[in-house]
Design a protein around this motif. Sequence first.
Motif, PDB file in Angstrom:
ATOM      1  N   ALA A 202      59.565  27.056  69.637  1.00 45.57           N
ATOM      2  CA  ALA A 202      60.170  26.415  68.468  1.00 45.57           C
ATOM      3  C   ALA A 202      59.157  25.507  67.779  1.00 45.57           C
ATOM      4  CB  ALA A 202      61.393  25.609  68.890  1.00 45.57           C
ATOM      5  N   GLY A 203      59.101  25.613  66.458  1.00 48.38           N
ATOM      6  CA  GLY A 203      58.180  24.799  65.687  1.00 48.38           C
ATOM      7  C   GLY A 203      56.817  25.413  65.484  1.00 48.38           C
ATOM      8  N   THR A 204      56.536  26.529  66.179  1.00 49.16           N
ATOM      9  CA  THR A 204      55.245  27.199  66.022  1.00 49.16           C
ATOM     10  C   THR A 204      55.257  28.029  64.743  1.00 49.16           C
ATOM     11  OG1 THR A 204      54.964  27.380  68.412  1.00 49.16           O
ATOM     12  CG2 THR A 204      53.585  28.803  67.039  1.00 49.16           C
ATOM     13  N   PRO A 205      54.331  27.785  63.816  1.00 52.27           N
ATOM     14  CA  PRO A 205      54.277  28.624  62.619  1.00 52.27           C
ATOM     15  C   PRO A 205      54.096  30.091  63.013  1.00 52.27           C
ATOM     16  CG  PRO A 205      52.877  26.687  62.362  1.00 52.27           C
ATOM     17  CD  PRO A 205      53.298  26.722  63.804  1.00 52.27           C
ATOM     18  N   ARG A 206      54.811  30.970  62.343  1.00 47.78           N
ATOM     19  CA  ARG A 206      54.730  32.394  62.679  1.00 47.78           C
ATOM     20  C   ARG A 206      53.294  32.914  62.608  1.00 47.78           C
ATOM     21  NH1 ARG A 206      59.284  31.973  64.582  1.00 47.78           N
ATOM     22  NH2 ARG A 206      61.156  33.037  63.829  1.00 47.78           N
ATOM     23  N   ASP A 207      52.519  32.432  61.610  1.00 48.55           N
ATOM     24  CA  ASP A 207      51.163  32.961  61.454  1.00 48.55           C
ATOM     25  C   ASP A 207      50.159  32.287  62.394  1.00 48.55           C
ATOM     26  OD1 ASP A 207      51.046  30.506  60.228  1.00 48.55           O
ATOM     27  OD2 ASP A 207      50.440  31.250  58.267  1.00 48.55           O
ATOM     28  N   ARG A 208      50.657  31.494  63.321  1.00 50.24           N
ATOM     29  CA  ARG A 208      49.801  30.947  64.379  1.00 50.24           C
ATOM     30  C   ARG A 208      50.302  31.386  65.753  1.00 50.24           C
ATOM     31  NH1 ARG A 208      46.685  30.331  61.021  1.00 50.24           N
ATOM     32  NH2 ARG A 208      45.461  28.529  60.380  1.00 50.24           N
ATOM     33  N   SER A 209      51.294  32.248  65.770  1.00 49.34           N
ATOM     34  CA  SER A 209      51.900  32.645  67.040  1.00 49.34           C
ATOM     35  C   SER A 209      51.123  33.772  67.702  1.00 49.34           C
ATOM     36  CB  SER A 209      53.345  33.096  66.806  1.00 49.34           C
ATOM     37  OG  SER A 209      53.389  34.298  66.044  1.00 49.34           O
ATOM     38  N   LEU A 210      51.335  33.926  68.999  1.00 52.00           N
ATOM     39  CA  LEU A 210      50.666  34.981  69.765  1.00 52.00           C
ATOM     40  C   LEU A 210      51.046  36.375  69.266  1.00 52.00           C
ATOM     41  CD1 LEU A 210      48.918  35.870  72.164  1.00 52.00           C
ATOM     42  CD2 LEU A 210      50.951  35.663  73.621  1.00 52.00           C
ATOM     43  N   PRO A 211      52.334  36.678  69.007  1.00 58.66           N
ATOM     44  CA  PRO A 211      52.682  38.021  68.518  1.00 58.66           C
ATOM     45  C   PRO A 211      52.045  38.349  67.165  1.00 58.66           C
ATOM     46  CG  PRO A 211      54.626  36.902  69.359  1.00 58.66           C
ATOM     47  CD  PRO A 211      53.538  35.877  69.296  1.00 58.66           C
ATOM     48  N   PHE A 212      51.963  37.357  66.286  1.00 62.74           N
ATOM     49  CA  PHE A 212      51.322  37.576  64.983  1.00 62.74           C
ATOM     50  C   PHE A 212      49.887  38.033  65.190  1.00 62.74           C
ATOM     51  CE2 PHE A 212      48.747  36.151  61.399  1.00 62.74           C
ATOM     52  CZ  PHE A 212      49.495  36.513  60.292  1.00 62.74           C
ATOM     53  N   ARG A 213      49.154  37.338  66.028  1.00 63.15           N
ATOM     54  CA  ARG A 213      47.747  37.662  66.231  1.00 63.15           C
ATOM     55  C   ARG A 213      47.577  38.937  67.053  1.00 63.15           C
ATOM     56  NH1 ARG A 213      45.340  31.467  66.809  1.00 63.15           N
ATOM     57  NH2 ARG A 213      45.026  31.229  64.562  1.00 63.15           N
ATOM     58  N   ALA A 214      48.513  39.207  67.941  1.00 64.91           N
ATOM     59  CA  ALA A 214      48.454  40.457  68.710  1.00 64.91           C
ATOM     60  C   ALA A 214      48.604  41.659  67.776  1.00 64.91           C
ATOM     61  CB  ALA A 214      49.540  40.471  69.780  1.00 64.91           C
ATOM     62  N   TYR A 215      49.526  41.547  66.813  1.00 60.61           N
ATOM     63  CA  TYR A 215      49.703  42.673  65.889  1.00 60.61           C
ATOM     64  C   TYR A 215      48.511  42.806  64.948  1.00 60.61           C
ATOM     65  CZ  TYR A 215      52.010  46.174  63.071  1.00 60.61           C
ATOM     66  OH  TYR A 215      52.318  47.349  62.425  1.00 60.61           O
ATOM     67  N   LEU A 216      47.895  41.684  64.591  1.00 60.36           N
ATOM     68  CA  LEU A 216      46.651  41.744  63.816  1.00 60.36           C
ATOM     69  C   LEU A 216      45.597  42.566  64.550  1.00 60.36           C
ATOM     70  CD1 LEU A 216      45.886  38.200  62.340  1.00 60.36           C
ATOM     71  CD2 LEU A 216      46.214  40.324  61.092  1.00 60.36           C
ATOM     72  N   LEU A 217      45.465  42.323  65.827  1.00 63.15           N
ATOM     73  CA  LEU A 217      44.499  43.079  66.631  1.00 63.15           C
ATOM     74  C   LEU A 217      44.881  44.551  66.690  1.00 63.15           C
ATOM     75  CD1 LEU A 217      43.976  40.522  69.550  1.00 63.15           C
ATOM     76  CD2 LEU A 217      42.440  40.958  67.623  1.00 63.15           C
ATOM     77  N   TRP A 218      46.191  44.836  66.780  1.00 66.16           N
ATOM     78  CA  TRP A 218      46.666  46.226  66.824  1.00 66.16           C
ATOM     79  C   TRP A 218      46.322  46.963  65.518  1.00 66.16           C
ATOM     80  CZ3 TRP A 218      48.103  50.000  69.859  1.00 66.16           C
ATOM     81  CH2 TRP A 218      48.815  51.074  69.351  1.00 66.16           C
ATOM     82  N   LEU A 219      46.446  46.254  64.404  1.00 61.63           N
ATOM     83  CA  LEU A 219      46.134  46.862  63.109  1.00 61.63           C
ATOM     84  C   LEU A 219      44.641  47.101  62.925  1.00 61.63           C
ATOM     85  CD1 LEU A 219      48.454  44.844  60.675  1.00 61.63           C
ATOM     86  CD2 LEU A 219      48.510  47.322  61.014  1.00 61.63           C
ATOM     87  N   THR A 220      43.810  46.394  63.681  1.00 62.19           N
ATOM     88  CA  THR A 220      42.373  46.441  63.441  1.00 62.19           C
ATOM     89  C   THR A 220      41.628  47.321  64.441  1.00 62.19           C
ATOM     90  OG1 THR A 220      42.486  44.181  62.558  1.00 62.19           O
ATOM     91  CG2 THR A 220      40.304  45.049  63.098  1.00 62.19           C
ATOM     92  N   PHE A 221      41.756  47.053  65.736  1.00 59.48           N
ATOM     93  CA  PHE A 221      40.853  47.701  66.692  1.00 59.48           C
ATOM     94  C   PHE A 221      41.248  49.120  67.112  1.00 59.48           C
ATOM     95  CE2 PHE A 221      39.634  43.231  67.073  1.00 59.48           C
ATOM     96  CZ  PHE A 221      38.268  43.366  66.858  1.00 59.48           C
TER      97      PHE A 221
END
Length: 427
Positions: A332-351
């Motif tokens: 709670a309170g964690t910005p979505r664009d700083r969350s672990l799932p957000f960054r995990a999906y970024l990696l999925w889209l890239t590598f």
Amino acid sequence: MAEIAQEEGPGDVEGTKAPRKSSWRHIGPGIVVAATGVGAGDLVATLIAGSKFGYTLLWAAVIGCLVKISLAEAAGRWHLATGRTLFDGWRSLGAWTTVYFVGYVIVWGFVYGAAAMSSSALPLGALFPDVMDLKAWAVLCGLVGLVFVWFNRYAVFEKVMTVLVGVMFVVTVYLAIRVTPHLGDALAGLVPVLPDGSLVYTLGLIGGVGGTITLAAYGYWVNAKGWRDTSWMKVMRIDNRFAYLTTGIFVVAMLFVGAELLHSSGLALAKGDKGLLDLGAILSERYGNATAKLFLIGFFATSFTSLIGVWHGVSLMFADFVAHYRPTLVPAGTPRDRSLPFRAYLLWLTFPPIALLFLDQPFGLVIVYGVIGAFFMPFLALTLIQLLNSSRTPAEWRNGYLSNGMLGAAGLLFVVLCVQQVRELPW
């Protein structure tokens, strides 16, 4: 009822107190969603329609913009009126929506990542032909997109997208003026007619330009902007209409180029993004190297806005999905664009997609990608109708006759397009 996370910080440009009056300075999320949805493939489709039928299908491009305005407005209205995200709404319709969404973001994201990187690489390879090969440019574009989205909040992301949209807009309008359009013929093209063999192109113009999962992401960008309740409804609607008016001018300009430069000369483009390189060669021969290079810069801006827009918007949607099923991963309170799932999906889209750049896309994956992708727009239109006509939405903000008519027409259109796309897959 899941409430939208109150994400304070740099991304909340406007804060939480809505202004009493609408102001053009608030515009932003609409520009982001419109720019993300218009990619190189849409440019090619518009150019080919213009090259085959001249100005005859101009009316279809105008209707297409109205359809997108209706869909994006519905997505934004759901977020503001209910305080719930679109995924939360889908989840309330049954488990089948979650199954479809998960399949979509996994398979679609994997293949789209490679396509977006390749599309962004093409104009760079043409602008700098002796620097490195296309695969290396594609990997570089993917990595730059990853780093940019990873380290920047929404406010910076929106500003960069706005600058790139400005480049796209200036280049396409300049080209449309340069080819000297026949305005009388263009006005005649606003009268709906269907020349022989034009049905598929007409449906593509209405349904294709700006029509992707990013329409569903609009509500998430509205929240990232700091708009979270109904006091922002009027601002959201102005933002949405302005954005798709800009997109409409962009599409009409490309149709002008196709009609004047290709139709009148009997020239044809290759299918796919490489067709834009053909156009660059034609522009170079007709108007000089400087005009061709300017076009390639616009081509890159178009492709790269789609790349970083998907990297950001669909990652927000994936983070919201995870927050519903594994809330401990998004405290709670964690910005979505700083969350672990957000960054995990970024990696999925890239590598993982980088591997596809060096391999022919597996036959089965192409089929699954095509089927899942074809069903998304009907899924979006029809679920929005259900959500916005039910008790899930406060009565004041439910669909009226106009909204239901536009969303119903969009749903029918996208079902027809879905069937057409599935039939054209290489079974």
